[in-house]
Design an enzyme around this catalytic site. Structure first.
Site, PDB file in Angstrom:
ATOM      1  N   GLY A  15      -4.423  -1.703   5.275  1.00 21.64           N
ATOM      2  CA  GLY A  15      -3.528  -2.744   4.746  1.00 21.64           C
ATOM      3  C   GLY A  15      -4.035  -4.148   5.039  1.00 21.64           C
ATOM      4  N   ARG A  16      -4.527  -4.366   6.271  1.00 25.25           N
ATOM      5  CA  ARG A  16      -4.949  -5.730   6.633  1.00 25.25           C
ATOM      6  C   ARG A  16      -6.330  -6.081   6.089  1.00 25.25           C
ATOM      7  NH1 ARG A  16      -3.749  -2.570  10.779  1.00 25.25           N
ATOM      8  NH2 ARG A  16      -5.356  -1.754  12.164  1.00 25.25           N
TER       9      ARG A  16
ATOM     10  N   GLU B   5      -3.550  -6.647  15.141  1.00 23.60           N
ATOM     11  CA  GLU B   5      -3.087  -5.317  14.718  1.00 23.60           C
ATOM     12  C   GLU B   5      -4.219  -4.298  14.900  1.00 23.60           C
ATOM     13  OE1 GLU B   5       0.297  -4.910  11.656  1.00 23.60           O
ATOM     14  OE2 GLU B   5      -1.451  -4.264  10.542  1.00 23.60           O
TER      15      GLU B   5
ATOM     16  N   LYS C 149       0.838  -1.201   0.000  1.00 28.95           N
ATOM     17  CA  LYS C 149       0.000   0.000   0.000  1.00 28.95           C
ATOM     18  C   LYS C 149       0.878   1.258   0.000  1.00 28.95           C
ATOM     19  CE  LYS C 149      -3.322   2.437   2.837  1.00 28.95           C
ATOM     20  NZ  LYS C 149      -4.201   2.423   4.001  1.00 28.95           N
TER      21      LYS C 149
ATOM     22  N   HIS D 124      -3.271 -32.996  18.175  1.00 30.35           N
ATOM     23  CA  HIS D 124      -2.101 -33.747  18.655  1.00 30.35           C
ATOM     24  C   HIS D 124      -0.985 -32.796  19.065  1.00 30.35           C
ATOM     25  CE1 HIS D 124      -3.855 -37.568  17.449  1.00 30.35           C
ATOM     26  NE2 HIS D 124      -4.423 -36.845  16.490  1.00 30.35           N
TER      27      HIS D 124
HETATM   28  O1  F6P Z   1       2.565  -4.181   9.922  1.00 34.81           O
HETATM   29  C1  F6P Z   1       2.288  -2.864   9.606  1.00 34.81           C
HETATM   30  C2  F6P Z   1       1.713  -2.733   8.224  1.00 34.81           C
HETATM   31  O2  F6P Z   1       1.519  -1.394   7.958  1.00 34.81           O
HETATM   32  C3  F6P Z   1       0.419  -3.522   8.025  1.00 34.81           C
HETATM   33  O3  F6P Z   1      -0.698  -2.857   8.483  1.00 34.81           O
HETATM   34  C4  F6P Z   1       0.422  -3.739   6.569  1.00 34.81           C
HETATM   35  O4  F6P Z   1      -0.446  -4.778   6.191  1.00 34.81           O
HETATM   36  C5  F6P Z   1       1.877  -4.080   6.336  1.00 34.81           C
HETATM   37  O5  F6P Z   1       2.590  -3.255   7.248  1.00 34.81           O
HETATM   38  C6  F6P Z   1       2.378  -3.882   4.930  1.00 34.81           C
HETATM   39  O6  F6P Z   1       2.250  -2.540   4.524  1.00 34.81           O
HETATM   40  P1  F6P Z   1       2.356  -2.137   3.011  1.00 34.81           P
HETATM   41  O7  F6P Z   1       1.246  -2.772   2.264  1.00 34.81           O
HETATM   42  O8  F6P Z   1       2.259  -0.648   3.002  1.00 34.81           O
HETATM   43  O9  F6P Z   1       3.684  -2.600   2.492  1.00 34.81           O
END
Ligand code: F6P
Length: 549
Positions: free
Chosen positions: A269-270, A355, A208, A386
């Site tokens: 992002g998530r 997160e 992103k 297991h």
């Molecule tokens: O872990 C932090 C974070 O900003 C996440 O929220 C995101 O998914 C990841 O890093 C990757 O970010 P980017 O897509 O900007 O590379």
């Protein structure tokens, strides 16, 4: 958006009192006293997904108080805010609109005075044509060969989501070989580069921000490796693509403008797998299947938006989660998919939940005195049985679990699937009802053991039970149902965070480690003395340097 700490609500007080009465009530008694329990505490979504939450330590009153909590904090109003593009991510001054990416109704959603559906549809269209060209073999590499391999380079949401979905929907996969590189450890990309041919491979750089160190480092190594074979920088245009909100950085990296698939700052992002960050999913299962995936998520979005509190699956699951974390003191939740293709599902929601809701400052900027996000973990069944189920059955911790399984398998091999489902059902039964002293005793009396040995061994055989689970049975793991399931969990996390009065859509805690690692890197790389570090870090650096200098 209301900013009230949930422990200041009337419903919290009611729940606190109610907890005293119910905390020792056993699921055995809850079931035996109510023949309608399953009917009351289960919901069927579109005749495809059955959510059974009856094996939870709740009764009618618990549910009433929990639903009061949702009403008192006015969850419905914030759902409306999110869906209409209000900037509910206030610490980053952004809207939260992953729902727009699957807005199949195409109803306009206005952000900064423009209808974002127009841009979303344009990128979807671009992904459709591009993926058709690659899958059909029309898109050629720099030597004229058709494409055989796709490498997605990203991390966090730009990796976990697309990877999880591609794996979960492997049964729908075409001939393209998919690879995912995330770790900055050079081993990850080196191992992938060993398997691929530069002439027939596409690299998707999913980020992103297009600033994430892991991704840019891996992408740079991929580019160097590729150019070692292709020689000419112009050939990059046939092999390198960016999935990003940062067009400028992608261009600077050397990606052709036409090879940039854009998404926007209002996509967290998530939650980005629905956007261009999910291009690898489309390349793997085809655009038609991706549309079904979006359809499933959209239908769950509508359910979330429209359903009353007491019928609203994400709200109910969020409330149950808060119940365990804040009244029973549970610290973790396990997500246990009984489907091998879904082996990354828990890892994906580990990021998504932890997160989002791993926060300790409320929306008023004050320190919080109650539990926020749970620790999420899990492995596919039956492997977990297991490994860690012993602790779930007889340990001292209460671990609420989600059991997820498909009714129909994609691989009908002998009686494997019936056995798998039998395990799923047996585990939720065993966790809920356990094995009482009398049951154990009666069993042992049938054995040849004498009474003294029976008495000695008896306590170890007892399983108290009363361990809560949700059971989620899905007709089949297909694109539609998986889309709906992911959307369900996303909204559950959102409701949890909202009621707990935290901001779920930022992740400032991740930044501190990033900054520190940049400092350490520049010191190590330039051999700068490390006098400012604490003695532990200095000692570790000393050991490290003793082998490399
Ligand atoms: O872990 C932090 C974070 O900003 C996440 O929220 C995101 O998914 C990841 O890093 C990757 O970010 P980017 O897509 O900007 O590379």
């Amino acid at each position: 958006m209301k900013n009230i700490n949930f422990n200041n609500t009337q419903s919290y007080k009611d729940l606190k009192n109610h907890f005293k009465k119910i905390k020792n009530v056993h699921l055995r008694d809850l079931f035996s006293s109510d023949i309608n329990r399953f009917k009351k505490f289960s919901i069927l979504f579109k005749n495809q997904i059955l959510i059974d939450f009856s094996k939870n330590r709740i009764n009618d009153n618990t549910l009433m108080y929990l639903l009061n909590l949702a009403r008192e904090t006015n969850v419905k109003s914030v759902i409306k805010e999110m869906f209409s593009g209000v900037k509910i991510n206030q610490t980053e001054d952004r809207s939260v609109l992953h729902i727009a990416l699957r807005n199949r109704s195409n109803m306009p959603i206005i952000v900064n005075n423009s209808n974002i559906m127009l841009e979303i549809n344009a990128v979807l269209e671009k992904m459709k044509y591009f993926s058709n060209d690659v899958i059909s073999g029309k898109w050629k590499g720099y030597t004229g060969k058709t494409i055989s391999d796709i490498v997605n380079i990203g991390i966090g949401g730009s990796d976990l989501g697309p990877y999880m979905v591609t794996e979960a929907l492997k049964a729908y996969k075409n001939h393209l070989n998919m690879h995912y590189v995330s770790n900055i450890d050079g081993t990850h990309i080196s191992e992938v580069l060993k398997k691929i041919d530069p002439e027939t491979t596409l690299f998707l750089i999913a980020s992103k921000t297009f600033t994430t160190d892991e991704t840019i480092t891996n992408a740079s190594s991929a580019k160097k490796w590729f150019l070692h074979y292709a020689k000419d920088v112009n050939t990059l245009d046939k092999h390198f693509f960016a999935l990003s909100a940062n067009v400028k950085n992608a261009l600077n990296f050397g990606i052709h403008i036409n090879n940039i698939f854009k998404f926007w700052d209002w996509v967290g992002g998530r939650f980005s797998l629905w956007s261009a960050a999910g291009l690898s999913i489309i390349l793997s299962i085809g655009f038609n299947n991706f549309e079904k995936f979006l359809d499933g998520a959209h239908d769950m979005d509508n359910h979330f938006y429209d359903s009353d509190y007491d019928k609203n699956i994400p709200i109910l699951l969020a409330l149950i989660s808060i119940w365990y974390a804040n009244f029973f003191g549970s610290e973790t939740e396990a997500i246990l998919p009984y489907d091998q293709y879904m082996h990354r599902f828990s890892a994906y929601f580990q990021q998504s939940n932890m997160e989002s809701n791993g926060k300790s400052i409320n929306r008023n900027g004050e320190k919080i005195s109650y539990h926020t996000g749970p620790i999420i973990w899990g492995e596919p069944g039956t492997n977990g049985q297991h490994a860690f189920y012993q602790l779930m059955h007889q340990g001292t911790k209460l671990i609420p679990c989600d059991f997820i399984a498909p009714v129909l398998s994609h691989n009908n091999l002998g009686n494997h699937h019936i056995k798998l489902i039998s395990n799923f059902l047996a585990q939720t039964q065993a966790l809920a009802f356990g094995k009482s002293k009398n049951e154990v005793l009666n069993e042992l009396l049938l054995s040849s053991k004498d009474r003294a040995s029976i008495n000695k061994i008896l306590p170890f055989y007892i399983c108290e039970g009363n361990r809560p689970t949700n059971s989620i049975l899905i007709r089949k793991i297909n694109p539609y149902n998986l889309g709906a399931l992911i959307s369900l969990y996303e909204h559950k996390i959102f409701v949890q965070g909202y009621i707990l009065n935290i901001y779920s859509f930022d992740q400032w805690g991740v930044e501190i480690g990033k900054k520190l690692s940049q400092n350490i890197f520049s010191h190590l790389n330039n051999n700068i003395p490390d006098k400012d570090y604490d003695s532990s870090t200095k000692g570790l650096i000393h050991f490290y340097k003793s082998f490399i200098t």
